[in-house]
Design an enzyme around this catalytic site. Structure first.
Site, PDB file in Angstrom:
ATOM      1  N   SER A 147       0.835  -1.193   0.000  1.00 30.23           N
ATOM      2  CA  SER A 147       0.000   0.000   0.000  1.00 30.23           C
ATOM      3  C   SER A 147       0.871   1.243   0.000  1.00 30.23           C
ATOM      4  CB  SER A 147      -0.906   0.025   1.235  1.00 30.23           C
ATOM      5  OG  SER A 147      -0.134   0.228   2.415  1.00 30.23           O
ATOM      6  N   ASP A 148       0.353   2.324  -0.587  1.00 23.90           N
ATOM      7  CA  ASP A 148       0.944   3.612  -0.313  1.00 23.90           C
ATOM      8  C   ASP A 148       0.707   3.902   1.160  1.00 23.90           C
ATOM      9  OD1 ASP A 148       2.148   6.076  -0.559  1.00 23.90           O
ATOM     10  OD2 ASP A 148       1.037   6.649  -2.349  1.00 23.90           O
ATOM     11  N   TRP A 149       1.437   4.847   1.707  1.00 26.09           N
ATOM     12  CA  TRP A 149       1.451   5.052   3.153  1.00 26.09           C
ATOM     13  C   TRP A 149       0.094   5.568   3.652  1.00 26.09           C
ATOM     14  CZ3 TRP A 149       5.111   2.645   1.371  1.00 26.09           C
ATOM     15  CH2 TRP A 149       6.279   2.321   2.050  1.00 26.09           C
ATOM     16  N   ALA A 160      -2.715   4.242   2.606  1.00 23.12           N
ATOM     17  CA  ALA A 160      -3.721   4.070   1.559  1.00 23.12           C
ATOM     18  C   ALA A 160      -4.621   2.876   1.838  1.00 23.12           C
ATOM     19  CB  ALA A 160      -3.044   3.891   0.201  1.00 23.12           C
TER      20      ALA A 160
END
Length: 1033
Positions: free
Chosen positions: A445-447, A449
């Protein structure tokens, strides 16, 4: 990614009026992020406190001595003593229309409550009633007088309302007519916006032959892991809980280390003794495959020397659908093929050092506004809505090529796609990425997200980063112990967890990281720097208060030395990424031995804040300000500059002869500052970045495409007055993307224009190389420069205001990105995609198109998996084995896989699975290999031509191949390119090929790539609109 911001928070402000929002350029009103002060709402209604000050009646309030008592209207025989007093007056309706909102509320409340005197609960006596009647009658007279005074306003309102009704009626009639006309017009292509489909279960990795050995090793290791060890590898330990921006937990029993994940696409963020490479958009402007890979090699080398396992780059999303998008500069350009080639070459370079690369952000992360709810005070992130064909042919294309380049990791993006969060969108992650494109690595995941626990696991997410759940640094994860519990109670199948951890471990083996030195205490490996301090000794868990510290910075110099110095490749990329847009009478290159036209000393003026160093390259966190020369955008995609050579510093020693140079390092200059100069060098810029930072009134995405900080005025002032109108002005632009230059580009005083993009640490040196001709001007535009923002079309506009509680961005024309839109609507750009001048001239001739295979409409049936995926024992362990070990002392806010109790661990029939979870999915017929069906990448056509240097100096030419499909397709699309260097009069043959995929379109009906019938036109030239050669296939 975005760091935590203490000012984040709030609720959806859809009640704000248009005139309540922060202003931007050109008088437009824009929605402001929560980092900045939110202006108070200006309402046509007054607050209760205002009523109390101006319209309250002391007799009604009686110093607060009345209270409200509930009345049973069905069982009580008592009526309100207040209501008959009102109803006995004449003109009741007029009075009720004129009373204030607060009094209306009181009247409404009186129907449900009795007014009771706290001092005496009996009914009103006659004196009190009479007094109240008298005062109310007096108030009614005053109300009537006030109402009469408002009669003109009332009639004016009626007149305007009537006019508005007429206008609206006309608009509706015209709209209806146009709708009828459009509906009866032939429209060959329709892009329906449909909610995202479901695709379960998540395909298992380990089905491709070249990953077989890595998966066998991973299987052997994972089989010996405990449940909590598996969970520990899939979940980050929390923001600022380790030395890197992302850190996984280790599996100590099997000796699998914690992994360090670090930004980013321009180099190592938050690290010391590393290089600040040119940005992705500059790299794309080189159109040089070799330089793209060399830059990736250098980035990977630095990551390896600093102990980083996973480098969070390159970026290929955003693709640049919106030219004002804040993070476009991290990628390589606004075309899927250019983006794909540059991303794939970068990945190969990074991973040649054994460092895992990350293809991000998957997918449709095209704007910064509303990408995260807590940045903007909205309930949830925006939804990027896109059709299946555009998704495949445009936005997923670079990711497919990244998977063919063997990328180890893919990062899912913040926003939703077709109203399903990207990091739990099963159609994207399971159906397209893992099944159709055959991705064998892991999805992270993006941070922050990740927006769910169970759904994201089932939807295809393999690693949660940084481990925190819905909020920064609160120690509460959506996975961690919750994933342990979910596996024990069977709401997440253990097979899914086994595949998650196997994908991560297989990627670790695939890059040979099992041969790296182990981190402490067993060895001296692991990250040798801290993201959170420059001190040698610092906290091990900066986000906690546990007080543990150690030596965290070892100051390892990763920049290379001598002929291996990374500054060399940085300078080459920056120079070749500089695009020459205008060059009247061969003003460039400049001569190092120049003199004044009158024969005296050359008088040079250097203008603009962008020419100088100002406060230094690292003055603002994550480069979140526009001061001095612009060498990068802002956000998590940038780096700490080891140094920055500004243009003014490089120009000081550029001339061999004596000159008279005067610097005006400001954007506000007077005409007199230029009248006595022979040569005027003007430096201007345009900046943007990630949405968690706002700078100069820009909230991530640019507000427009104009130069910033008065740049347009600066160019006009200097060019109109340079040498009293006889001097030559050279404009140098540092920008994150296209800039509109219509107000000055055709001025006679503007002799040359260089677009230097974002050049990184070697900015000034690279610029001087091009200015003085040490390097040919060989950069080419990676996007179109239009004459206005509107030229790019309605589908290319950033959504600056939330249009719903969940903002919706419909990419209806996404197939026609950038130059495709200009071609479709016959819009003349200022400078087209692929354009760029050179210091020499070239001729393209003798085009030859040769078929390599016979045409066929579709690919053969999907091949079977080359390898069977790993198989594990799926029995569940004793839940008690997942409890915190006896005597264990947890670190505050550190995310662990352990359980504190056994609540909710008993297996049960979980019934809240996502829609479609129990439906059997058919494998995509377009799958079967890395990047898709292997037949898609078979060479179908050979393109040969001769390229000749017809000028008087050595130079480089970019040969570009475009394809025009049969009708109902974009006018032409880039499909291949190469860059060659030729000596004067040298002539060389160039050969390129086109694959089946290059000649196919995505059929939404067949869910496969299809080669259309008819003849293809194959164009070869120097840009999307300079195509002198054409053949057919």
């Amino acid at each position: 990614m975005a760091p935590p911001d203490s000012t984040h928070g709030g609720s959806f402000r859809d009640h704000l009026k248009t005139n309540d929002r922060s202003s931007t350029s050109k008088g437009k009103q824009r929605y402001s992020p929560l980092q900045e002060a939110i202006p108070e709402e200006i309402s046509s209604f007054r607050s209760p406190s205002e009523y109390a000050d101006t319209d309250s009646d002391s007799d009604l309030e009686r110093s607060g001595s009345y209270k409200l008592r509930p009345v049973d209207r069905y069982g009580s025989h008592h009526s309100s003593a207040f209501i008959p007093v009102i109803r006995e007056e004449n003109g009741v309706e007029t009075y009720l229309d004129s009373i204030t909102e607060a009094e209306q509320e009181l009247l409404s409340a009186s129907k449900q409550y009795d007014l009771v005197d706290d001092d005496d609960s009996s009914d009103f006596d006659s004196d009190e009633e009479a007094t109240l009647r008298y005062r109310l009658k007096d108030r009614l007279k005053r109300r009537r007088a006030r109402l009469q005074a408002w009669q003109p306003v009332k009639y004016a309102r009626i007149w305007w309302r009537t006019l508005l009704a007429v206008v609206v009626t006309l608009v509706v009639v015209v709209w209806g007519f146009l709708s009828f006309a459009v509906s009866h017009r032939e429209e060959p292509t329709v892009w329906p916006m449909v909610p995202s489909d479901s695709w379960f279960p998540s395909p298992k990795g380990g089905t491709l032959k070249h990953w077989e050995e890595s998966y066998k090793k991973a299987q052997s290791l994972v089989r010996n892991m405990t449940l909590v060890e598996k969970v520990n590898i899939t979940t980050g330990i929390g923001w600022q809980m380790g030395l890197c921006v992302g850190n996984t937990g280790p599996a100590d029993i099997v000796k699998f280390p914690s992994l360090c994940l670090q930004d980013g696409p321009q180099g190592l963020r938050f690290a010391d003794h590393v290089s600040a490479f040119p940005a992705g958009i500059t790299t794309g402007s080189t159109w040089n495959r070799e330089l793209m890979r060399e830059r990736g090699v250098a980035m990977g080398r630095e990551a390896r020397l600093k102990g980083v396992n996973v480098l969070l780059g390159p970026s290929m999303g955003p693709l640049g659908m919106m030219p004002a998008g804040g993070r476009n500069w991290e990628g390589f350009g606004s075309d899927p093929v250019l983006q794909a080639v540059a991303a794939a070459e970068t990945i190969r370079g990074i991973q040649s050092n054994g460092v895992m690369a990350t293809a991000k952000h998957f997918v449709m992360n095209e704007q910064e506004h509303f990408r995260q709810p807590f940045e903007w005070g909205i309930p949830t992130a925006l939804s990027s809505n896109v059709g299946d064909r555009a998704l495949h042919e445009v936005f997923a294309w670079p990711f497919a090529e990244s998977i063919r380049a063997d990328v180890a990791s893919v990062m899912c993006s913040y926003q939703m796609v077709n109203n399903s969060h990207a990091c739990e969108n099963s159609k994207l992650l399971n159906g397209i990425l893992k099944d159709e494109l055959g991705f064998q690595g892991f999805v992270q995941s993006d941070w922050l997200a990740q927006r769910s626990g169970i759904n994201s696991a089932l939807g295809g997410l393999d690693m949660s980063m940084p481990g925190d759940g819905l909020h920064w640094v609160d120690g509460k994860s959506l996975w961690g112990s919750e994933l342990t519990r979910a596996v024990l109670n069977t709401s997440v199948p253990v097979e899914r967890l086994n595949d998650m951890v196997t994908r991560i471990v297989a990627a670790w083996y695939h890059l040979g990281q099992d041969t790296w030195e182990r981190p402490p205490p067993e060895g001296n490996g692991g990250p040798n720097f801290s993201s959170w301090t420059n001190d040698e000794v610092g906290w091990l868990h900066t986000g906690s208060n546990d007080g543990s510290y150690a030596r965290v910075n070892h100051y390892v110099d990763a920049q290379g030395t001598g002929p291996e110095a990374h500054s060399i490749i940085a300078r080459k990329v920056a120079a070749e990424g500089t695009v020459l847009l205008k060059n009247v009478d061969r003003t460039l290159p400049l001569s190092r031995n120049a003199s004044s036209p009158s024969g005296g000393i050359l008088r040079v003026g250097i203008y603009g804040d962008d020419a100088g160093p100002a406060l230094g390259p690292n003055a603002c966190p994550d480069r979140g300000c526009n001061q001095g020369t612009l060498a990068t955008g802002w956000g998590s995609g940038t780096v700490e500059f080891p140094y920055l050579v500004s243009p003014i510093e490089a120009l000081e020693s550029a001339w061999s002869t004596e000159i008279e140079s005067t610097a005006y390092l400001r954007n506000a200059v007077m005409p007199a500052d230029a009248v006595d100069k022979d040569l005027c060098l003007v430096f201007v810029n345009a900046d943007s970045g990630e949405g968690y930072i706002s700078a100069g009134g820009i909230h991530g995405d640019r507000n427009d495409l104009f130069l910033q900080k008065g740049g347009d005025t600066l160019v006009r002032t200097v060019s109109s007055n340079c040498g009293g109108g006889q001097g030559k002005t050279v404009v140098v632009i540092h920008a994150v993307g296209p800039v509109v230059m219509e107000s000055w580009i055709d001025l006679p005083g503007v002799h040359a224009v260089l677009l230097a993009n974002l050049p990184g640490q070697e900015s000034g040196n690279a610029l001087v190389d091009v200015l003085f001709g040490e390097v040919d001007a060989s950069g080419r535009l990676p996007y179109t420069i239009g004459k206005s923002l509107e030229d790019y079309g309605p589908g290319a506009q950033v959504l600056y205001e939330p249009n719903a509680p969940v903002p919706q961005v419909d990419f209806l024309d996404a197939l026609y990105i950038d130059y495709r839109h200009f071609d479709r609507h016959n819009i003349t750009p200022r400078f087209e995609f692929g354009f760029g001048l050179s210091y020499t001239t070239f001729e393209l001739l003798d085009l030859s198109i040769s078929p390599l295979q016979q045409k066929s409409r579709s690919v053969p049936p999907r091949p079977a998996d080359a390898v069977a995926p790993p198989v594990y024992d799926i029995s569940l362990p004793d839940p008690a084995s997942a409890l915190f070990p006896a005597g264990f002392q947890p670190v505050f806010k550190y995310i662990y896989p352990y359980l504190s109790n056994l609540d909710g661990t008993a297996p049960h029939n979980y019934s809240f699975y996502p829609k479609g979870y129990n439906e059997t999915q058919r494998p995509s017929p377009a799958g079967g290999g890395a990047g898709g069906h292997p037949a898609l990448y078979e060479e179908m056509v050979s393109v040969k031509l001769q390229v000749s240097n017809t000028g008087d100096r050595k130079g480089q030419e970019v040969v570009q191949v475009y394809v025009s499909f049969p009708p109902d397709f974009p006018e032409r699309v880039l499909r291949n390119f190469t860059k060659i260097e030729l000596e004067p009069s040298e002539r060389r043959e160039v050969q390129m090929t086109l694959s089946r995929k290059d000649l196919s379109y995505w059929s939404t009906r067949e869910q496969n790539w299809v080669m259309p019938e008819g003849k293809f036109q194959i164009w070869v030239g120097r840009s999307s609109r300079d195509l002198p050669l054409m053949g057919e296939y």
